[in-house]
Design a protein around this motif. Structure first.
Motif, mmCIF file in Angstrom:
data_model
loop_
_atom_site.group_PDB
_atom_site.id
_atom_site.type_symbol
_atom_site.label_atom_id
_atom_site.label_comp_id
_atom_site.label_asym_id
_atom_site.label_seq_id
_atom_site.Cartn_x
_atom_site.Cartn_y
_atom_site.Cartn_z
ATOM 1 N N TYR A 196 13.375 -2.293 -19.785
ATOM 2 C CA TYR A 196 12.634 -1.053 -19.568
ATOM 3 C C TYR A 196 11.212 -1.383 -19.144
ATOM 4 C CZ TYR A 196 16.519 0.800 -22.173
ATOM 5 O OH TYR A 196 17.784 1.120 -22.582
ATOM 6 N N SER A 197 10.659 -0.566 -18.257
ATOM 7 C CA SER A 197 9.285 -0.818 -17.841
ATOM 8 C C SER A 197 8.496 0.467 -17.659
ATOM 9 C CB SER A 197 9.256 -1.664 -16.568
ATOM 10 O OG SER A 197 10.200 -1.175 -15.670
ATOM 11 N N LEU A 198 7.186 0.292 -17.782
ATOM 12 C CA LEU A 198 6.232 1.378 -17.572
ATOM 13 C C LEU A 198 5.347 0.901 -16.423
ATOM 14 C CD1 LEU A 198 4.993 4.028 -18.889
ATOM 15 C CD2 LEU A 198 3.460 2.489 -20.120
ATOM 16 N N VAL A 199 5.239 1.705 -15.376
ATOM 17 C CA VAL A 199 4.494 1.259 -14.193
ATOM 18 C C VAL A 199 3.091 1.875 -14.199
ATOM 19 C CG1 VAL A 199 4.401 1.423 -11.666
ATOM 20 C CG2 VAL A 199 6.556 0.830 -12.810
ATOM 21 N N VAL A 200 2.083 1.015 -14.018
ATOM 22 C CA VAL A 200 0.692 1.464 -13.979
ATOM 23 C C VAL A 200 0.213 1.464 -12.534
ATOM 24 C CG1 VAL A 200 -1.670 0.961 -14.726
ATOM 25 C CG2 VAL A 200 0.249 0.494 -16.268
ATOM 26 N N ALA A 201 -0.431 2.554 -12.132
ATOM 27 C CA ALA A 201 -1.001 2.633 -10.789
ATOM 28 C C ALA A 201 -2.448 3.082 -10.907
ATOM 29 C CB ALA A 201 -0.214 3.629 -9.946
ATOM 30 N N GLY A 202 -3.302 2.538 -10.060
ATOM 31 C CA GLY A 202 -4.713 2.930 -10.088
ATOM 32 C C GLY A 202 -4.976 3.975 -9.024
ATOM 33 N N ARG A 203 -5.545 5.107 -9.456
ATOM 34 C CA ARG A 203 -5.869 6.142 -8.477
ATOM 35 C C ARG A 203 -6.871 5.566 -7.468
ATOM 36 N NH1 ARG A 203 -5.059 11.446 -9.316
ATOM 37 N NH2 ARG A 203 -5.145 11.286 -11.555
ATOM 38 N N ASN A 204 -6.643 5.772 -6.224
ATOM 39 C CA ASN A 204 -7.474 5.227 -5.129
ATOM 40 C C ASN A 204 -7.457 3.699 -5.072
ATOM 41 O OD1 ASN A 204 -8.224 7.849 -4.508
ATOM 42 N ND2 ASN A 204 -9.957 7.755 -5.953
ATOM 43 N N ARG A 205 -6.554 3.070 -5.798
ATOM 44 C CA ARG A 205 -6.467 1.615 -5.764
ATOM 45 C C ARG A 205 -5.081 1.162 -5.360
ATOM 46 N NH1 ARG A 205 -9.877 -2.143 -8.940
ATOM 47 N NH2 ARG A 205 -11.842 -1.069 -9.195
ATOM 48 N N SER A 206 -4.075 1.800 -5.926
ATOM 49 C CA SER A 206 -2.698 1.382 -5.637
ATOM 50 C C SER A 206 -2.166 2.162 -4.449
ATOM 51 C CB SER A 206 -1.803 1.656 -6.840
ATOM 52 O OG SER A 206 -2.288 1.008 -7.978
ATOM 53 N N ILE A 208 0.716 3.990 -2.568
ATOM 54 C CA ILE A 208 1.948 4.637 -3.021
ATOM 55 C C ILE A 208 3.156 3.819 -2.590
ATOM 56 C CG2 ILE A 208 3.406 6.690 -2.698
ATOM 57 C CD1 ILE A 208 0.863 8.336 -2.770
ATOM 58 N N SER A 209 3.088 3.249 -1.384
ATOM 59 C CA SER A 209 4.236 2.472 -0.885
ATOM 60 C C SER A 209 4.474 1.236 -1.770
ATOM 61 C CB SER A 209 4.003 2.049 0.563
ATOM 62 O OG SER A 209 2.798 1.327 0.656
ATOM 63 N N ASP A 210 3.390 0.601 -2.249
ATOM 64 C CA ASP A 210 3.542 -0.577 -3.133
ATOM 65 C C ASP A 210 4.166 -0.170 -4.464
ATOM 66 O OD1 ASP A 210 2.354 -2.142 -1.257
ATOM 67 O OD2 ASP A 210 0.432 -2.359 -2.325
ATOM 68 N N VAL A 211 3.716 0.963 -4.991
ATOM 69 C CA VAL A 211 4.232 1.426 -6.278
ATOM 70 C C VAL A 211 5.714 1.772 -6.136
ATOM 71 C CG1 VAL A 211 4.008 3.187 -8.082
ATOM 72 C CG2 VAL A 211 1.959 2.239 -7.013
ATOM 73 N N ARG A 212 6.055 2.441 -5.026
ATOM 74 C CA ARG A 212 7.469 2.792 -4.797
ATOM 75 C C ARG A 212 8.321 1.535 -4.684
ATOM 76 N NH1 ARG A 212 6.590 7.424 -0.807
ATOM 77 N NH2 ARG A 212 6.402 9.196 -2.226
ATOM 78 N N THR A 213 7.798 0.540 -3.977
ATOM 79 C CA THR A 213 8.547 -0.721 -3.804
ATOM 80 C C THR A 213 8.772 -1.369 -5.165
ATOM 81 O OG1 THR A 213 7.551 -1.022 -1.654
ATOM 82 C CG2 THR A 213 8.533 -2.984 -2.641
ATOM 83 N N VAL A 225 12.757 2.193 -15.207
ATOM 84 C CA VAL A 225 11.355 2.614 -15.259
ATOM 85 C C VAL A 225 11.285 3.906 -16.078
ATOM 86 C CG1 VAL A 225 9.360 3.349 -13.896
ATOM 87 C CG2 VAL A 225 10.847 1.518 -13.049
ATOM 88 N N VAL A 226 10.643 3.817 -17.252
ATOM 89 C CA VAL A 226 10.630 4.975 -18.149
ATOM 90 C C VAL A 226 9.453 5.908 -17.864
ATOM 91 C CG1 VAL A 226 11.839 3.739 -19.981
ATOM 92 C CG2 VAL A 226 9.356 3.839 -20.020
ATOM 93 N N GLY A 227 8.517 5.451 -17.056
ATOM 94 C CA GLY A 227 7.399 6.331 -16.731
ATOM 95 C C GLY A 227 6.360 5.613 -15.898
ATOM 96 N N THR A 228 5.399 6.395 -15.412
ATOM 97 C CA THR A 228 4.265 5.796 -14.700
ATOM 98 C C THR A 228 2.981 6.338 -15.318
ATOM 99 O OG1 THR A 228 4.342 7.568 -13.077
ATOM 100 C CG2 THR A 228 5.456 5.539 -12.470
ATOM 101 N N VAL A 229 1.962 5.518 -15.260
ATOM 102 C CA VAL A 229 0.655 5.920 -15.788
ATOM 103 C C VAL A 229 -0.353 5.736 -14.678
ATOM 104 C CG1 VAL A 229 -1.176 5.301 -17.415
ATOM 105 C CG2 VAL A 229 1.189 5.217 -18.149
ATOM 106 N N MET A 230 -1.165 6.761 -14.449
ATOM 107 C CA MET A 230 -2.205 6.664 -13.420
ATOM 108 C C MET A 230 -3.541 6.393 -14.100
ATOM 109 S SD MET A 230 -2.642 7.063 -10.105
ATOM 110 C CE MET A 230 -1.403 8.153 -9.445
#
Ligand code: ADP
Ligand code: MG
Length: 233
Positions: A196-206, A208-213, A225-230
């Motif tokens: 299980y994983s939780l994906v972290v993305a930085g607003r204005n940093r990550s 979207i295509s990288d996060v989707r990949t 993937v149990v969730g994402t955190v911005m």
């Protein structure tokens, strides 16, 4: 979930962590802030979500992942672990970023201790020898340890999978920090073992295509993937 604002520099606060060693706690451990702090509140909300949808369902481990560095992956892993421990969930935070560890900057130990790298390289030693159980009540930490020459090989060992099974048995929650996906494939190995994983993305940093990949890769590797955190820089 709501964005988390980056507002504080990581100045250090002194705090005695117990008789075995002491820890200097970074200001980035916002889960420690007063109940009124927005960021502490956001981590309590994340904790509620993780408890309801994950830990409470009997799934005890979660790998925290990001596609690139400096988006707050370690920040989220450490504060989520701390927030879980604050409600009496017996929690272990594991720094599986053997290449560029970050947990030791948030909980700076007074003396260096062996960590995950040494644990994996020492086949017959008890896992508990490498785990610091004196960090906070209900929060233990397995630091990354001294940098090994072969992080990928170490994480690929059966011993890593055995360690994860041990963590599932001995802790209510195990939160694992991982290196960013764009520098190595360690995150895929860790997430596959953990499941299980939780994906972290930085607003204005990550991107979207990288996060989707990353999400697609994790799902392909059978790491749900149990969730994402911005996070917000
Ligand atoms: N939302 C946030 N609020 C405050 N500080 C943050 C936040 N996100 C990241 N930081 C700080 O930014 C820096 C990079 O974060 P880190 O968690 O180490 O990134 P990563 O693990 O993704 O490389 C650290 O100093 C961290 O404490
Ligand atoms: Mg990190």
């Amino acid at each position: 979930m709501a964005a988390m604002h980056r507002d504080a520099p990581t100045d250090e606060l002194g705090k005695d962590g117990g008789s075995k060693a002491s820890y200097t706690l970074s200001r980035a451990l916002v889960a420690l802030d007063p109940a009124t702090s927005t960021q502490a509140e956001e981590f309590r909300a994340l904790r509620t979500r993780v408890m309801a949808r994950h830990i409470g369902e009997g799934r005890r481990a979660l790998a925290v992942c990001a596609s690139t560095s400096s988006v707050g992956c370690t920040f989220v892993a450490a504060n989520l672990a701390l927030a879980l421990s604050q409600i009496g969930v017996k929690t272990l935070l594991v720094d599986a970023n053997l290449r560029s560890p970050g947990v030791d900057q948030l909980f700076a130990r007074s003396s260096p201790a062996p960590g995950l790298a040494q644990c994996l390289a020492t086949p017959n030693a008890p896992f508990s020898e490498f785990i610091q159980d004196d960090v906070f009540p209900d929060l233990s930490v397995l630091f990354a340890g001294a940098k090994p020459p072969n992080p990928q090989e170490l994480l690929a060992t059966d011993r890593f999978a055995e360690l994860m099974s041990f963590c599932l048995r001995d802790y209510d929650a195990t939160i694992i920090d991982t290196p960013p996906a764009n520098v190595c494939s360690d995150v895929n190995r860790v997430s596959t073992v953990v499941g299980y994983s939780l994906v972290v993305a930085g607003r204005n940093r990550s991107l979207i295509s990288d996060v989707r990949t990353l999400i697609r890769q994790l799902e392909n590797d059978r790491a749900r993937v149990v969730g994402t955190v911005m996070t917000e820089a």
